[in-house]
Write a protein that holds these residues in place. Structure first.
Motif, PDB file in Angstrom:
ATOM      1  N   LEU A  34      -7.247  -4.384  -2.672  1.00  0.00           N
ATOM      2  CA  LEU A  34      -5.917  -4.835  -3.082  1.00  0.00           C
ATOM      3  C   LEU A  34      -4.946  -3.729  -2.702  1.00  0.00           C
ATOM      4  N   TRP A  35      -4.072  -4.012  -1.761  1.00  0.00           N
ATOM      5  CA  TRP A  35      -3.120  -3.032  -1.237  1.00  0.00           C
ATOM      6  C   TRP A  35      -1.795  -3.180  -1.973  1.00  0.00           C
ATOM      7  N   GLU A  36      -1.402  -2.124  -2.684  1.00  0.00           N
ATOM      8  CA  GLU A  36      -0.138  -2.110  -3.412  1.00  0.00           C
ATOM      9  C   GLU A  36       0.801  -1.099  -2.761  1.00  0.00           C
ATOM     10  N   ARG A  37       1.943  -1.563  -2.303  1.00  0.00           N
ATOM     11  CA  ARG A  37       2.905  -0.678  -1.649  1.00  0.00           C
ATOM     12  C   ARG A  37       3.709   0.118  -2.681  1.00  0.00           C
ATOM     13  N   ARG A 108       1.364   7.292   0.013  1.00  0.00           N
ATOM     14  CA  ARG A 108       1.389   7.072  -1.435  1.00  0.00           C
ATOM     15  C   ARG A 108       1.059   5.625  -1.829  1.00  0.00           C
ATOM     16  N   ASP A 109       0.793   4.731  -0.885  1.00  0.00           N
ATOM     17  CA  ASP A 109       0.367   3.375  -1.244  1.00  0.00           C
ATOM     18  C   ASP A 109      -0.969   3.455  -1.979  1.00  0.00           C
ATOM     19  N   ARG A 110      -1.251   2.400  -2.749  1.00  0.00           N
ATOM     20  CA  ARG A 110      -2.478   2.366  -3.551  1.00  0.00           C
ATOM     21  C   ARG A 110      -3.438   1.314  -3.019  1.00  0.00           C
ATOM     22  N   VAL A 190      -3.095   6.785  -0.875  1.00  0.00           N
ATOM     23  CA  VAL A 190      -3.012   7.307   0.495  1.00  0.00           C
ATOM     24  C   VAL A 190      -2.316   8.660   0.448  1.00  0.00           C
ATOM     25  N   ILE A 191      -3.016   9.719   0.864  1.00  0.00           N
ATOM     26  CA  ILE A 191      -2.439  11.059   0.826  1.00  0.00           C
ATOM     27  C   ILE A 191      -2.130  11.600   2.220  1.00  0.00           C
ATOM     28  N   ILE A 220      -7.582   8.834   1.933  1.00  0.00           N
ATOM     29  CA  ILE A 220      -7.296   8.346   0.578  1.00  0.00           C
ATOM     30  C   ILE A 220      -8.041   9.196  -0.445  1.00  0.00           C
ATOM     31  N   LYS A 221      -7.463   9.278  -1.649  1.00  0.00           N
ATOM     32  CA  LYS A 221      -8.060  10.090  -2.702  1.00  0.00           C
ATOM     33  C   LYS A 221      -8.042   9.312  -4.011  1.00  0.00           C
TER      34      LYS A 221
END
Length: 238
Positions: A34-37, A108-110, A190-191, A220-221
């Motif tokens: 699930l990609w959250e902007r 920074r997206d999740r 996303v780092i 990603i972290k």
């Protein structure tokens, strides 16, 4: 016929990638995510560039997230060999994800992985809220609830999503600290985008080169392993 022979001569010896094959591989072998902007929260102070740490929208992080979109992400596992692992990937909770060129994933997206589970522990203060105490993450399955070395029986509380509700006879007092151990959905931030400009020119069978984007790789972290406060002025552009 002459035009076809000319195109053949121009492309003779040329080897092109087939961008669609890379995307197809991600779709077939990637995990559901699930990609959250992310976007800056409007609570950020114009003078200091710092978020409001009491903001109910972003919880003081300075970023809020949209409702999310289901995509596929191909996870690259690090094998521990320093000569083959990118700089920064040896940090705890960090890995690489490859995502189709169709999606513009940003810094920074999740990314959440609903088909997977990870272990998470948290310490909270019991405030006696009738709606329950808010957990930091969604609880897929509660394992234990304790006050110091005393385990609270499972029939003395209920868990509803990201809330834990204690019954009146749970034996916990307002202001008392308690800890939880639970399974939750892995959440990554996303780092870094080390290959944001990944793409290739394709010419085979065409008159001119055409730029085609390829799937991007993202560092990603795990969100729970990121610093509680990021620091710095979030409005700085220098």
């Amino acid at each position: 016929m002459a035009e076809r022979d000319e195109l053949y001569a121009i492309n003779l010896g040329r080897v092109d990638f087939t961008p669609g094959d890379f995307d197809k591989f991600v779709y077939q072998h990637g995990a559901k995510a699930l990609w959250e902007r992310s976007m800056l929260c409007s609570c950020i102070s114009e003078s200091s560039g710092q978020p409001d740490f009491t903001c109910p929208n972003c919880d003081g992080k300075g970023f809020s997230y949209d409702e999310g979109k289901v995509i596929k992400a191909l996870i690259n596992n690090a094998d521990g060999k320093k000569d083959s692992v990118p700089v920064g990937l040896l940090d705890v909770g960090t890995t690489l994800a490859t995502i189709s060129s169709e999606f513009r994933v940003g810094f920074r997206d999740r990314l959440l992985f609903p088909d997977m589970r990870t272990v998470y522990s948290q310490v909270l203060t019991y405030k006696g809220n009738p709606a329950g105490e808010r957990l930091k993450y969604y609880c897929a399955e509660m394992q234990q609830v304790r006050v110091l070395d005393t385990k609270i029986p499972e029939d003395k509380y209920e868990v509803n999503g990201s809330r834990i509700i204690f019954k009146e006879d749970a034996g916990i007092q307002v202001g008392e600290r308690f800890s939880v151990l639970m399974y939750t959905i892995p959440s990554y931030i996303v780092i870094d985008i080390p290959h944001e400009l990944r793409g290739t020119f394709v010419k085979m069978g065409r008159v001119t080169d055409t730029w085609e984007e390829l799937p991007k790789q993202y560092m990603i972290k795990r969100e729970d392993l990121l610093p509680a406060t990021r620091g710095g002025n979030l409005l700085e552009t220098d």
